[in-house]
Write a protein that holds these residues in place. Structure first.
Motif, mmCIF file in Angstrom:
data_model
loop_
_atom_site.group_PDB
_atom_site.id
_atom_site.type_symbol
_atom_site.label_atom_id
_atom_site.label_comp_id
_atom_site.label_asym_id
_atom_site.label_seq_id
_atom_site.Cartn_x
_atom_site.Cartn_y
_atom_site.Cartn_z
ATOM 1 N N HIS A 39 -46.896 -6.917 4.710
ATOM 2 C CA HIS A 39 -47.729 -5.730 4.547
ATOM 3 C C HIS A 39 -48.681 -5.620 5.733
ATOM 4 C CE1 HIS A 39 -46.194 -6.266 0.517
ATOM 5 N NE2 HIS A 39 -46.546 -5.034 0.242
ATOM 6 N N CYS A 40 -48.964 -4.384 6.158
ATOM 7 C CA CYS A 40 -49.805 -4.118 7.315
ATOM 8 C C CYS A 40 -51.189 -4.753 7.149
ATOM 9 C CB CYS A 40 -49.931 -2.607 7.491
ATOM 10 S SG CYS A 40 -51.054 -2.141 8.808
ATOM 11 N N ALA A 41 -51.676 -5.374 8.234
ATOM 12 C CA ALA A 41 -52.976 -6.038 8.184
ATOM 13 C C ALA A 41 -54.124 -5.025 8.111
ATOM 14 C CB ALA A 41 -53.146 -6.920 9.421
ATOM 15 N N GLU A 42 -53.863 -3.771 8.484
ATOM 16 C CA GLU A 42 -54.937 -2.783 8.514
ATOM 17 C C GLU A 42 -54.934 -1.877 7.294
ATOM 18 O OE1 GLU A 42 -55.754 -0.783 12.096
ATOM 19 O OE2 GLU A 42 -56.206 -2.672 13.089
ATOM 20 N N CYS A 43 -53.767 -1.346 6.942
ATOM 21 C CA CYS A 43 -53.740 -0.360 5.850
ATOM 22 C C CYS A 43 -52.989 -0.884 4.623
ATOM 23 C CB CYS A 43 -53.125 0.951 6.339
ATOM 24 S SG CYS A 43 -51.362 0.835 6.651
ATOM 25 N N GLU A 44 -52.390 -2.086 4.757
ATOM 26 C CA GLU A 44 -51.697 -2.738 3.643
ATOM 27 C C GLU A 44 -50.466 -1.983 3.160
ATOM 28 O OE1 GLU A 44 -54.554 -3.743 0.679
ATOM 29 O OE2 GLU A 44 -55.524 -5.215 1.943
ATOM 30 N N LEU A 60 -48.760 -5.195 11.961
ATOM 31 C CA LEU A 60 -49.145 -3.813 11.663
ATOM 32 C C LEU A 60 -47.926 -2.974 11.327
ATOM 33 C CD1 LEU A 60 -51.596 -3.232 14.639
ATOM 34 C CD2 LEU A 60 -52.219 -3.760 12.287
ATOM 35 N N CYS A 61 -48.130 -1.956 10.486
ATOM 36 C CA CYS A 61 -47.075 -0.983 10.257
ATOM 37 C C CYS A 61 -46.958 -0.088 11.484
ATOM 38 C CB CYS A 61 -47.381 -0.153 9.015
ATOM 39 S SG CYS A 61 -48.747 0.997 9.225
ATOM 40 N N LEU A 62 -45.924 0.734 11.532
ATOM 41 C CA LEU A 62 -45.668 1.562 12.708
ATOM 42 C C LEU A 62 -46.850 2.501 12.983
ATOM 43 C CD1 LEU A 62 -43.536 2.030 14.825
ATOM 44 C CD2 LEU A 62 -42.504 3.743 13.350
ATOM 45 N N ASP A 63 -47.416 3.091 11.946
ATOM 46 C CA ASP A 63 -48.523 4.031 12.119
ATOM 47 C C ASP A 63 -49.712 3.361 12.798
ATOM 48 O OD1 ASP A 63 -47.157 6.117 11.085
ATOM 49 O OD2 ASP A 63 -48.121 6.082 9.116
ATOM 50 N N CYS A 64 -50.102 2.193 12.293
ATOM 51 C CA CYS A 64 -51.262 1.498 12.848
ATOM 52 C C CYS A 64 -50.972 1.019 14.265
ATOM 53 C CB CYS A 64 -51.652 0.327 11.955
ATOM 54 S SG CYS A 64 -52.307 0.869 10.368
ATOM 55 N N GLN A 65 -49.739 0.596 14.524
ATOM 56 C CA GLN A 65 -49.371 0.147 15.865
ATOM 57 C C GLN A 65 -49.463 1.309 16.848
ATOM 58 O OE1 GLN A 65 -48.334 -3.252 16.721
ATOM 59 N NE2 GLN A 65 -49.094 -2.284 18.565
#
Ligand code: ZN
Length: 89
Positions: A39-44, A60-65
């Motif tokens: 799971h993404c470290a920023e938005c989970e 990170l997920c693609l969006d956060c990256q």
């Protein structure tokens, strides 16, 4: 670093600070940081398994990256403007 733009002390100091900041960002992105997160470290948001396999140690997920990459490019633009300005002197 080559360039006549390094004469202006204040400007080159500013550029060096930006460069080392960017290098730190790049290293943080490139560094192998152990196992991929599920799971993404920023938005989970869940990170797809395909992405985790493609990017070992992904946090990170693609969006956060993409958000991070966008911020990185914006900073590069500031640098370019700064060095062009001092070339005119
Ligand atoms: Zn995210």
């Amino acid at each position: 670093m080559a360039g006549g733009w390094a004469r202006d002390g204040a400007v080159s100091e500013q550029i060096e600070a930006s460069i080392s900041d960017e290098l730190a960002r790049m290293q943080a992105q490139k560094q192998p940081v152990g196992e991929s997160l599920t799971h993404c470290a920023e938005c989970e948001e869940p990170i797809p398994e395909k992405r985790r396999l493609a990017r070992p140690g992904v946090k990170l997920c693609l969006d956060c990256q993409q958000e991070r990459d966008g911020a990185f490019k914006a900073r590069g633009g500031v640098n370019r403007r700064g060095s062009k300005d001092s070339q005119l002197k």
